[in-house]
Scaffold this motif. Structure first.
Motif, short mmCIF file in Angstrom:
data_model
loop_
_atom_site.label_atom_id
_atom_site.label_comp_id
_atom_site.label_asym_id
_atom_site.label_seq_id
_atom_site.Cartn_x
_atom_site.Cartn_y
_atom_site.Cartn_z
N GLY A 52 0.77 -1.23 0.00
CA GLY A 52 0.00 0.00 0.00
C GLY A 52 0.80 1.28 0.00
N ALA A 53 2.11 1.21 0.25
CA ALA A 53 2.95 2.41 0.21
C ALA A 53 3.06 2.92 -1.22
CB ALA A 53 4.34 2.09 0.77
N PRO A 54 3.20 4.24 -1.42
CA PRO A 54 3.32 4.75 -2.79
C PRO A 54 4.57 4.25 -3.47
CG PRO A 54 3.82 6.47 -1.18
CD PRO A 54 3.28 5.31 -0.41
N ARG A 55 4.45 3.86 -4.73
CA ARG A 55 5.60 3.43 -5.53
C ARG A 55 5.96 4.48 -6.56
NH1 ARG A 55 8.53 -1.13 -6.65
NH2 ARG A 55 9.30 -1.41 -8.77
N THR A 56 4.96 4.94 -7.33
CA THR A 56 5.21 5.95 -8.35
C THR A 56 3.93 6.71 -8.66
OG1 THR A 56 6.28 6.32 -10.50
CG2 THR A 56 4.76 4.47 -10.35
N ALA A 57 4.08 7.94 -9.08
CA ALA A 57 2.94 8.76 -9.53
C ALA A 57 3.23 9.21 -10.94
CB ALA A 57 2.74 9.95 -8.60
N PHE A 58 2.34 8.84 -11.86
CA PHE A 58 2.52 9.19 -13.26
C PHE A 58 1.86 10.53 -13.58
CE2 PHE A 58 2.85 4.51 -13.49
CZ PHE A 58 3.98 4.37 -14.28
#
Length: 266
Positions: A52-58
């Motif tokens: 659930g942790a953020p990996r990437t934001a496009f």
């Protein structure tokens, strides 16, 4: 912003170049705050680790003013135009999180392999440029590069759909071992605001982050306009299909926004 001949020679030979602290603390502080706010949003462009942790934001340039300005900033765009000798367009825009304690690996891969197989990019005339939003240290999952591996060309890869939440065309251990024996491994580190640029065929990856220190990095994939993608299979927010040349903003555009105190969300 122009690269020197020595810098151009290093990029040509080694496949990568680090420009320390190219952006000011004022500019980076703005971008860091906006990145954290974006990770908190629930939207399809924000991908998360399996925990659930953020990996990437496009595609942050499409919904955030600070990142829109960064995506047109001459300090990022002009060096790539200089290398390719022509105008460039934005193929992909992402903010990779590598969160404290939970940031997962990025397997060994070449970026062009994905751009070719998934997007129909004709030639490796695109590259990633990245801005460090946090200090990148040897201990918090820095990007590891295999110098000179770009000369190996487009290598055979397999589609890894299991290791992480992000599908990737990855290289086998035998291939990576052979290339490392020839070129070694470097892990460029630096203060926030540093910019790293590397060849589309340079082999790279990163380990997980089990430290208390987050490692947020903005990545722009800039592609020569003549090399635009032909057969995209991924969503437009991952592989952009606006092939117009980037028109740069003024060099002080980000600094002005930081000083204005205005909300950066578009």
């Amino acid at each position: 912003m122009k690269l020197t001949q020595d810098q151009l020679d290093q990029f040509e030979t080694e496949g990568w170049l680090l420009l320390p602290e190219l952006f000011t603390p004022e500019e980076v502080d703005l971008l860091r705050r906006e990145a954290v706010a974006i990770y908190d949003e629930q939207r399809p462009e924000v991908w998360r680790e399996k925990d659930g942790a953020p990996r990437t934001a496009f595609a942050a340039h499409k919904y955030n003013e600070a990142f829109r300005l960064l995506g047109r900033h001459p300090r990022m765009i002009r060096p790539v135009e200089q290398v390719f000798g022509e105008s460039v367009y934005l193929h992909q825009y992402k903010i990779n999180a590598k969160s404290a304690f939970t940031g997962a690996v990025w397997q060994w891969h070449q970026d062009y392999g994905t751009w070719k197989r998934d997007d129909g990019m004709p030639e490796p005339r695109a590259m990633n440029i990245s801005i460090f939003l946090d200090e990148v240290m040897p201990i918090n999952g820095p990007l590891m590069l295999v110098p000179r591996s770009q000369t190996a060309g487009d290598l055979e890869a397999s589609h890894d759909l299991e290791t992480t939440s992000y599908p990737l065309w990855t290289l086998d251990e035998k291939t990576v071992t052979r290339l490392v024996e020839q070129g070694g491994i470097v892990a460029p580190t630096g203060k926030p605001g540093s910019m790293l640029m590397f060849h589309g065929n340079l082999v790279h990856g990163s380990a997980g982050n089990i430290t208390p220190y987050p490692r947020k990095i903005v990545y722009l994939t800039l592609n020569a306009c003549s090399n635009h993608i032909r057969t995209p299979t991924r969503p437009e927010f991952i592989a952009h299909q606006d092939f117009a040349p980037i028109q740069c903003v003024d060099d002080d555009a980000l600094a002005k926004l930081a000083r204005s105190g205005q909300k950066a969300a578009a």
